[in-house]
Write a protein that holds these residues in place. Structure first.
Motif, PDB file in Angstrom:
ATOM      1  N   MET A   1      26.457  -0.793  62.582  1.00  0.00           N
ATOM      2  CA  MET A   1      25.841  -0.784  63.878  1.00  0.00           C
ATOM      3  C   MET A   1      25.575  -2.207  64.370  1.00  0.00           C
ATOM      4  O   MET A   1      25.831  -2.507  65.536  1.00  0.00           O
ATOM      5  CB  MET A   1      24.544   0.013  63.805  1.00  0.00           C
ATOM      6  CG  MET A   1      23.873   0.150  65.120  1.00  0.00           C
ATOM      7  SD  MET A   1      22.509   1.271  64.904  1.00  0.00           S
ATOM      8  CE  MET A   1      22.407   1.919  66.504  1.00  0.00           C
ATOM      9  N   ARG A   4      28.737  -3.897  65.484  1.00  0.00           N
ATOM     10  CA  ARG A   4      29.175  -3.485  66.826  1.00  0.00           C
ATOM     11  C   ARG A   4      28.411  -4.247  67.900  1.00  0.00           C
ATOM     12  O   ARG A   4      28.986  -4.626  68.920  1.00  0.00           O
ATOM     13  CB  ARG A   4      28.988  -1.987  67.012  1.00  0.00           C
ATOM     14  CG  ARG A   4      29.961  -1.174  66.209  1.00  0.00           C
ATOM     15  CD  ARG A   4      29.818   0.307  66.502  1.00  0.00           C
ATOM     16  NE  ARG A   4      30.624   1.063  65.582  1.00  0.00           N
ATOM     17  CZ  ARG A   4      30.285   2.240  65.058  1.00  0.00           C
ATOM     18  NH1 ARG A   4      29.145   2.803  65.396  1.00  0.00           N
ATOM     19  NH2 ARG A   4      31.087   2.861  64.224  1.00  0.00           N
ATOM     20  N   ASP A  69      33.076   5.313  73.979  1.00  0.00           N
ATOM     21  CA  ASP A  69      31.685   5.506  73.563  1.00  0.00           C
ATOM     22  C   ASP A  69      31.234   4.288  72.745  1.00  0.00           C
ATOM     23  O   ASP A  69      31.928   3.881  71.806  1.00  0.00           O
ATOM     24  CB  ASP A  69      31.602   6.782  72.715  1.00  0.00           C
ATOM     25  CG  ASP A  69      30.195   7.122  72.280  1.00  0.00           C
ATOM     26  OD1 ASP A  69      29.236   6.620  72.906  1.00  0.00           O
ATOM     27  OD2 ASP A  69      30.056   7.900  71.315  1.00  0.00           O
ATOM     28  N   SER A  71      29.133   3.971  70.509  1.00  0.00           N
ATOM     29  CA  SER A  71      28.818   4.256  69.104  1.00  0.00           C
ATOM     30  C   SER A  71      30.066   4.381  68.236  1.00  0.00           C
ATOM     31  O   SER A  71      29.973   4.434  67.011  1.00  0.00           O
ATOM     32  CB  SER A  71      27.972   5.537  68.998  1.00  0.00           C
ATOM     33  OG  SER A  71      28.705   6.631  69.502  1.00  0.00           O
TER      34      SER A  71
END
Length: 159
Positions: A1, A4, A69, A71
């Protein structure tokens, strides 16, 4: 995470830097029109075409990333952006090292002829400025004879 999140900022920065490089390439090709005659119009057009392809790739990837997206895995990474210009940079480097063409010998001969023409042309313009009548044409001949006579006297003095 976290990777990203870092990638989002790095990707934006990489795209911005790439756009700046592509603008510099376009400006360089404009400059080469006058400064690098050994690079043909076709070769400059090829470079511009490659730059346009890179711009198109960036635009497509940025749009795809915006639609994706956040995520999920990124559509492209910041490390992929500089790789798009390797072919472009190689082509520019190759062309920039190309030596200027050597001047032709025939041109030098023509320049020498022009120099002699200008020398004789200068005396001709002086004659025209003085008087354009036929008498002025005869006067320079007399001046030449007068110029020749003093030089003969000088030669006699040297002996």
């Amino acid at each position: 995470m976290f990777s990203r999140m870092k990638e989002v900022g790095a990707r934006d920065e990489a795209v911005t830097e790439m756009n700046k490089k592509l603008e510099k390439v376009a400006a360089l090709m404009k400059k080469w029109e006058t400064t690098m005659p050994q690079v043909t119009e076709e070769e400059r057009a090829d470079i511009i075409s490659k730059a346009d392809d890179v711009k198109k790739w960036i635009t497509e990837k940025v749009e795809a990333q915006a639609a994706a997206d956040p995520s999920t895995d990124p559509v492209f990474t910041s490390s992929e952006v500089p790789l798009q210009t390797t072919e472009l940079q190689a082509a520019i480097s190759k062309l920039s090292r190309r030596p200027k063409p050597a001047p032709k010998k025939e041109e030098k001969k023509e320049e020498k002829k022009n120099e002699t023409d200008t020398e004789s042309g200068e005396s001709g313009t002086e004659e025209k400025e003085d008087d354009s009548s036929e008498e002025s044409k005869e006067e320079p001949k007399e001046e030449e004879e007068e110029d020749a006579a003093p030089s003969e006297d000088k030669e006699g003095e040297e002996l």
